[in-house]
Design a protein around this motif. Structure first.
Motif, PDB file in Angstrom:
ATOM      1  N   VAL A  14       0.614  -0.914   0.281  1.00  0.00           N
ATOM      2  CA  VAL A  14       0.142   0.053  -0.174  1.00  0.00           C
ATOM      3  C   VAL A  14       0.713   1.303  -0.292  1.00  0.00           C
ATOM      4  CG1 VAL A  14      -1.679  -1.092   1.920  1.00  0.00           C
ATOM      5  CG2 VAL A  14      -0.344   0.227   2.802  1.00  0.00           C
ATOM      6  N   ASN A  15       0.339   2.159  -0.355  1.00  0.00           N
ATOM      7  CA  ASN A  15       0.906   3.669  -0.784  1.00  0.00           C
ATOM      8  C   ASN A  15       1.160   3.970   0.803  1.00  0.00           C
ATOM      9  OD1 ASN A  15       1.915   3.700  -3.020  1.00  0.00           O
ATOM     10  ND2 ASN A  15       0.284   4.853  -3.914  1.00  0.00           N
ATOM     11  N   ASP A  16      -0.559   3.877   1.276  1.00  0.00           N
ATOM     12  CA  ASP A  16       0.071   4.732   2.657  1.00  0.00           C
ATOM     13  C   ASP A  16      -0.815   4.002   3.982  1.00  0.00           C
ATOM     14  OD1 ASP A  16      -1.490   6.691   4.572  1.00  0.00           O
ATOM     15  OD2 ASP A  16      -2.065   8.208   3.372  1.00  0.00           O
ATOM     16  N   ILE A  17       0.309   3.461   4.712  1.00  0.00           N
ATOM     17  CA  ILE A  17      -0.130   2.424   5.871  1.00  0.00           C
ATOM     18  C   ILE A  17      -2.219   3.803   6.533  1.00  0.00           C
ATOM     19  CG2 ILE A  17       0.733   3.262   7.050  1.00  0.00           C
ATOM     20  CD1 ILE A  17       0.903  -0.422   6.423  1.00  0.00           C
ATOM     21  N   GLU A  18      -1.666   4.663   7.273  1.00  0.00           N
ATOM     22  CA  GLU A  18      -3.090   4.884   7.445  1.00  0.00           C
ATOM     23  C   GLU A  18      -3.986   5.205   7.112  1.00  0.00           C
ATOM     24  OE1 GLU A  18      -2.663   4.911  10.449  1.00  0.00           O
ATOM     25  OE2 GLU A  18      -0.345   5.579  11.118  1.00  0.00           O
ATOM     26  N   LYS A  19      -4.425   5.572   5.607  1.00  0.00           N
ATOM     27  CA  LYS A  19      -5.674   5.184   4.654  1.00  0.00           C
ATOM     28  C   LYS A  19      -5.602   3.770   4.187  1.00  0.00           C
ATOM     29  CE  LYS A  19      -4.945   9.312   1.944  1.00  0.00           C
ATOM     30  NZ  LYS A  19      -4.706   9.776   0.986  1.00  0.00           N
ATOM     31  N   ALA A  20      -4.429   2.713   4.272  1.00  0.00           N
ATOM     32  CA  ALA A  20      -5.313   1.482   4.177  1.00  0.00           C
ATOM     33  C   ALA A  20      -5.230   0.732   5.692  1.00  0.00           C
ATOM     34  CB  ALA A  20      -3.871   0.888   3.621  1.00  0.00           C
ATOM     35  N   ASN A  21      -4.942   1.442   6.327  1.00  0.00           N
ATOM     36  CA  ASN A  21      -5.806   0.984   8.221  1.00  0.00           C
ATOM     37  C   ASN A  21      -6.785   1.244   7.997  1.00  0.00           C
ATOM     38  OD1 ASN A  21      -3.361  -0.335   8.744  1.00  0.00           O
ATOM     39  ND2 ASN A  21      -3.416   1.408   9.806  1.00  0.00           N
ATOM     40  N   LYS A  22      -7.503   2.476   7.569  1.00  0.00           N
ATOM     41  CA  LYS A  22      -9.249   2.727   7.854  1.00  0.00           C
ATOM     42  C   LYS A  22      -9.937   1.538   7.169  1.00  0.00           C
ATOM     43  CE  LYS A  22      -8.430   6.992   9.402  1.00  0.00           C
ATOM     44  NZ  LYS A  22      -7.790   8.715   8.931  1.00  0.00           N
ATOM     45  N   ILE A  23      -8.806   1.652   5.810  1.00  0.00           N
ATOM     46  CA  ILE A  23     -10.191   0.429   4.893  1.00  0.00           C
ATOM     47  C   ILE A  23     -10.181  -0.754   4.812  1.00  0.00           C
ATOM     48  CG2 ILE A  23     -10.163   0.113   2.793  1.00  0.00           C
ATOM     49  CD1 ILE A  23      -8.507   2.752   1.808  1.00  0.00           C
ATOM     50  N   TYR A  24      -9.077  -1.245   5.167  1.00  0.00           N
ATOM     51  CA  TYR A  24      -9.575  -2.665   6.413  1.00  0.00           C
ATOM     52  C   TYR A  24     -10.082  -2.719   7.156  1.00  0.00           C
ATOM     53  CZ  TYR A  24      -7.084  -4.709   1.888  1.00  0.00           C
ATOM     54  OH  TYR A  24      -7.324  -4.958   0.644  1.00  0.00           O
ATOM     55  N   GLU A  25      -9.806  -1.785   8.723  1.00  0.00           N
ATOM     56  CA  GLU A  25     -11.245  -1.883   9.194  1.00  0.00           C
ATOM     57  C   GLU A  25     -11.795  -1.762   8.936  1.00  0.00           C
ATOM     58  OE1 GLU A  25      -9.243   0.754  12.421  1.00  0.00           O
ATOM     59  OE2 GLU A  25     -10.867   0.428  13.610  1.00  0.00           O
ATOM     60  N   GLN A  26     -12.510  -0.859   7.905  1.00  0.00           N
ATOM     61  CA  GLN A  26     -13.724  -0.849   7.884  1.00  0.00           C
ATOM     62  C   GLN A  26     -14.066  -2.551   7.529  1.00  0.00           C
ATOM     63  OE1 GLN A  26     -13.919   2.442   5.493  1.00  0.00           O
ATOM     64  NE2 GLN A  26     -15.541   2.943   6.762  1.00  0.00           N
ATOM     65  N   LEU A  27     -13.661  -2.836   5.898  1.00  0.00           N
ATOM     66  CA  LEU A  27     -13.622  -4.263   5.571  1.00  0.00           C
ATOM     67  C   LEU A  27     -14.086  -5.370   6.728  1.00  0.00           C
ATOM     68  CD1 LEU A  27     -13.699  -5.435   2.977  1.00  0.00           C
ATOM     69  CD2 LEU A  27     -11.238  -5.782   2.619  1.00  0.00           C
ATOM     70  N   LEU A  28     -12.639  -4.934   7.445  1.00  0.00           N
ATOM     71  CA  LEU A  28     -12.267  -6.526   8.583  1.00  0.00           C
ATOM     72  C   LEU A  28     -13.545  -6.893   9.348  1.00  0.00           C
ATOM     73  CD1 LEU A  28      -9.432  -7.021   7.440  1.00  0.00           C
ATOM     74  CD2 LEU A  28     -11.142  -8.380   6.376  1.00  0.00           C
ATOM     75  N   GLY A  29     -13.458  -4.958   9.738  1.00  0.00           N
ATOM     76  CA  GLY A  29     -14.548  -5.030  11.426  1.00  0.00           C
ATOM     77  C   GLY A  29     -13.958  -5.300  12.679  1.00  0.00           C
ATOM     78  N   VAL A  30     -12.064  -5.187  12.360  1.00  0.00           N
ATOM     79  CA  VAL A  30     -11.576  -4.926  12.962  1.00  0.00           C
ATOM     80  C   VAL A  30     -10.182  -3.732  13.361  1.00  0.00           C
ATOM     81  CG1 VAL A  30     -11.556  -7.243  14.239  1.00  0.00           C
ATOM     82  CG2 VAL A  30      -9.911  -7.078  12.402  1.00  0.00           C
ATOM     83  N   ALA A  31      -9.858  -3.426  14.309  1.00  0.00           N
ATOM     84  CA  ALA A  31      -8.652  -3.084  14.124  1.00  0.00           C
ATOM     85  C   ALA A  31      -7.528  -3.584  13.922  1.00  0.00           C
ATOM     86  CB  ALA A  31      -8.552  -1.625  15.248  1.00  0.00           C
ATOM     87  N   PRO A  32      -6.566  -2.405  13.250  1.00  0.00           N
ATOM     88  CA  PRO A  32      -5.080  -3.907  13.537  1.00  0.00           C
ATOM     89  C   PRO A  32      -4.463  -4.419  15.071  1.00  0.00           C
ATOM     90  CG  PRO A  32      -4.618  -1.325  12.654  1.00  0.00           C
ATOM     91  CD  PRO A  32      -6.176  -1.755  13.031  1.00  0.00           C
TER      92      PRO A  32
END
Ligand code: ZN
Length: 138
Positions: A14-32
């Motif tokens: 990913v280019n931007d870890i913070e943006k990607a964290n938000k997207i995957y948190e929304q997708l998966l329903g869990v925080a890293p």
């Protein structure tokens, strides 16, 4: 004899870890559950649990790093598949004998308390393969 236990994680560049964290948190329903920098690879990583497997997001900390180079060639996306093994050195020796092209002949320290080594995508139909073994607890 069992060689590969399971898919331990999928690595996504990913280019931007913070943006990607938000997207995957929304997708998966869990925080890293973990964020970790790996200086030897010039990356910052974050890990999400998905059942028995994990998703690893990787962003480069350096424009010359392997993840930055990957993204400039191929764009963001799946970067590697990681397989869990019991004895990483044994597997590396076995795969080398079988003719696979190893990027690392010896395991090195990776993120998430693992010993890791990579197999070149040239010998695995275009997919970068990571082997990983949980670091023995002393
Ligand atoms: Zn990985």
């Amino acid at each position: 004899m069992k060689h590969i236990n399971k898919i331990e994680h999928l690595g996504i560049a990913v280019n931007d870890i913070e943006k990607a964290n938000k997207i995957y948190e929304q997708l998966l329903g869990v925080a890293p559950y973990k964020q970790e920098a790996v200086e030897s690879e010039a990356v910052v990583t974050s890990f999400f649990k998905v059942g028995d497997s994990k998703i690893e997001l990787l962003a480069s900390t350096n424009p010359e790093g392997p993840i930055a180079k990957f993204i400039s060639k191929k764009g963001e996306g799946i970067h590697h598949i990681a397989f869990d093994v019991d004895d990483i050195q044994l597997e590396l020796d076995r795969l080398e004998k079988e003719g696979f092209q190893l990027i690392n002949k010896q395991p090195k320290a990776g993120a998430d308390n693992k010993l890791i080594a990579f197999i070149h995508p040239k010998s695995t139909n275009g997919v970068l393969i990571e082997l990983c073994q949980e670091k023995p607890v002393n």
